[in-house]
Design an enzyme around this catalytic site. Structure first.
Site, PDB file in Angstrom:
ATOM      1  N   ASP A 183      -2.377   0.797   7.575  1.00  0.00           N
ATOM      2  CA  ASP A 183      -1.739   0.771   6.260  1.00  0.00           C
ATOM      3  C   ASP A 183      -1.084  -0.592   6.040  1.00  0.00           C
ATOM      4  O   ASP A 183      -0.986  -1.062   4.911  1.00  0.00           O
ATOM      5  CB  ASP A 183      -0.699   1.898   6.137  1.00  0.00           C
ATOM      6  CG  ASP A 183      -1.362   3.258   6.101  1.00  0.00           C
ATOM      7  OD1 ASP A 183      -1.986   3.574   5.072  1.00  0.00           O
ATOM      8  OD2 ASP A 183      -1.269   3.993   7.094  1.00  0.00           O
ATOM      9  N   ASP A 197       0.888  -1.161   0.000  1.00  0.00           N
ATOM     10  CA  ASP A 197       0.000   0.000   0.000  1.00  0.00           C
ATOM     11  C   ASP A 197       0.925   1.210   0.000  1.00  0.00           C
ATOM     12  O   ASP A 197       1.482   1.561   1.035  1.00  0.00           O
ATOM     13  CB  ASP A 197      -0.893   0.000   1.232  1.00  0.00           C
ATOM     14  CG  ASP A 197      -1.765   1.246   1.319  1.00  0.00           C
ATOM     15  OD1 ASP A 197      -2.186   1.754   0.252  1.00  0.00           O
ATOM     16  OD2 ASP A 197      -2.018   1.710   2.447  1.00  0.00           O
ATOM     17  N   GLU A 222      -1.230  -1.504  -4.676  1.00  0.00           N
ATOM     18  CA  GLU A 222      -2.444  -0.720  -4.842  1.00  0.00           C
ATOM     19  C   GLU A 222      -2.155   0.449  -5.776  1.00  0.00           C
ATOM     20  O   GLU A 222      -1.175   1.170  -5.603  1.00  0.00           O
ATOM     21  CB  GLU A 222      -2.929  -0.203  -3.485  1.00  0.00           C
ATOM     22  CG  GLU A 222      -4.230   0.561  -3.567  1.00  0.00           C
ATOM     23  CD  GLU A 222      -4.746   0.988  -2.210  1.00  0.00           C
ATOM     24  OE1 GLU A 222      -4.945   2.204  -2.022  1.00  0.00           O
ATOM     25  OE2 GLU A 222      -4.938   0.111  -1.342  1.00  0.00           O
TER      26      GLU A 222
END
Length: 192
Positions: free
Chosen positions: A150, A17, A77
């Protein structure tokens, strides 16, 4: 008649991420239909005031993860579209640096939109970070969630990639022809 058992290969997937304040990561090991958590964590970048030093740190830390865990695949992502162009540029750079670490080690890269990741984990593309984290906790039997979500977002990217690719690898074909076919083959997973 000779029966041959299909050999299921192990895959290690690193999920990222990307971020310039906090970068989340998670690694899963998958053998056939059994994904398991290897590690999840985050790289704290708040302490660096220089953006380029943050990028260097991202590259070095992601390279360390790759060298330590030897992932077979890299899932990241994709940046979502926001109103702040400067933030988007910084996020894109962070993503690019993480991808470069994977490219340097010849690891195939797979990119997924945030909604796609949330949908594959929770069934809802608009799920919150907390919903994603709790679903991952249940699926991967995580004893204690990290304080920083996260990390679970990075793990979600890895598990999303596993879900998107595992059926083809395990069965060498798309396992379901329709929702009805899915329900018939997964009666224990369907809530009534």
């Amino acid at each position: 008649m000779t029966l041959t058992k299909k050999i299921e290969r192990e895959r290690i997937i690193l999920g990222i991420d990307p971020g310039t304040i906090i970068l989340g990561y998670g690694l899963i090991r998958a053998i056939g239909k059994n994904p398991e958590l290897m590690i999840l964590g985050s790289i704290e970048l708040k302490k660096y005031s220089d953006h380029y030093l943050k990028l260097k740190t991202i590259f070095e830390r992601v390279t360390q993860l790759i060298d330590e865990y030897h992932p077979d695949e890299f899932s990241i992502e994709a940046p979502f579209y926001g109103k702040n162009v400067q933030s988007m540029l910084k996020l894109g750079r962070a993503q690019g640096v993480a991808m470069t670490a994977a490219l340097q080690r010849s690891i195939p890269i797979f990119e997924y939109a945030p909604r796609k990741i949330k949908m594959s984990i929770t069934g809802r593309g608009s799920a919150s970070k907390e919903q994603v984290a709790l679903t991952l906790q249940r699926i991967l039997k995580i004893k204690e969630l990290p304080q920083n979500l996260d990390a679970t977002d990075g793990l979600a990217a890895a598990l999303c990639h596993y879900y998107q690719t595992s059926a083809a690898i395990v069965n060498d074909a798309t396992p379901y022809k329709s929702w009805k076919d899915f329900i018939n083959q997964n009666t224990k997973r369907v809530k009534k």
